[in-house]
Design a protein around this motif. Structure first.
Motif, mmCIF file in Angstrom:
data_model
loop_
_atom_site.group_PDB
_atom_site.id
_atom_site.type_symbol
_atom_site.label_atom_id
_atom_site.label_comp_id
_atom_site.label_asym_id
_atom_site.label_seq_id
_atom_site.Cartn_x
_atom_site.Cartn_y
_atom_site.Cartn_z
ATOM 1 N N LEU A 110 -0.388 -10.614 2.289
ATOM 2 C CA LEU A 110 -1.128 -9.378 2.542
ATOM 3 C C LEU A 110 -0.318 -8.372 3.361
ATOM 4 O O LEU A 110 -0.646 -7.192 3.394
ATOM 5 N N THR A 111 0.720 -8.863 4.016
ATOM 6 C CA THR A 111 1.579 -8.023 4.849
ATOM 7 C C THR A 111 3.017 -8.254 4.403
ATOM 8 O O THR A 111 3.808 -8.887 5.107
ATOM 9 N N PRO A 112 3.398 -7.751 3.237
ATOM 10 C CA PRO A 112 4.658 -8.146 2.608
ATOM 11 C C PRO A 112 5.928 -7.781 3.381
ATOM 12 O O PRO A 112 6.944 -8.424 3.198
ATOM 13 N N ASN A 113 5.895 -6.793 4.249
ATOM 14 C CA ASN A 113 7.120 -6.393 4.936
ATOM 15 C C ASN A 113 7.353 -7.114 6.254
ATOM 16 O O ASN A 113 8.337 -6.860 6.930
ATOM 17 N N ILE A 114 6.454 -8.024 6.625
ATOM 18 C CA ILE A 114 6.617 -8.751 7.880
ATOM 19 C C ILE A 114 7.430 -10.020 7.630
ATOM 20 O O ILE A 114 7.270 -10.682 6.605
ATOM 21 N N SER A 115 8.313 -10.338 8.562
ATOM 22 C CA SER A 115 9.100 -11.560 8.427
ATOM 23 C C SER A 115 8.267 -12.758 8.897
ATOM 24 O O SER A 115 7.289 -12.615 9.628
ATOM 25 N N HIS A 116 8.682 -13.935 8.480
ATOM 26 C CA HIS A 116 8.028 -15.186 8.882
ATOM 27 C C HIS A 116 8.012 -15.282 10.411
ATOM 28 O O HIS A 116 6.990 -15.582 11.027
#
Length: 137
Positions: free
Chosen positions: A44-50
């Motif tokens: 849902l938050t594709p630009n956030i890193s793990h």
């Protein structure tokens, strides 16, 4: 010895200290309607890193805004949800959403140019604009 009490200039500053930054409000927004698993939040938050998602979730949990549920299963399952305290932010998050949509519409004219949706209905947007006192400039 107790840590010093942090001093704020306003409630806005105190709020942003807890939910500010690029990701926390977005994570909270995705937890408003239901519990979510880590990978679901990641999708849902594709630009956030793990790493960043892990860090933000830990901070939100530390501040008491979300609850982490570990299930003793194979494979392991972890879910996150808003705590009762965190549910107090739902109105703030709704306001962010409504104001952001009005702002995008004002700047771009067409929300679909800058937002992927879902959008407020025309009635909801008009109701928000009149009730929230958005100024047309």
């Amino acid at each position: 010895m107790e840590p010093p009490i942090k001093k704020y200039q306003s409630g806005v500053e105190a709020t942003l200290d807890v939910i500010g930054g690029k990701w926390k409000s977005i994570i909270l927004y995705h937890l408003v309607t239901e519990k979510r698993r880590f990978n679901e939040l990641r999708r849902l938050t594709p630009n956030i890193s793990h790493k960043m998602l892990t860090q933000q979730l830990r901070e939100l949990e530390r501040d008491g805004l979300i609850l982490r549920h570990d299930y003793n299963e194979v494979p392991p399952r972890v879910e996150y949800e808003l705590s009762e305290y965190g549910q107090g932010l739902i109105g703030v998050l709704d306001f962010f959403c409504y104001w952001g949509e009005a702002h995008v519409e004002r700047v771009y004219g067409d929300k679909s140019l800058a937002l992927e949706g879902p959008f407020l209905s025309e009635e909801e947007a008009a109701q928000f604009a009149s009730g929230a006192g958005l100024k047309q400039v």
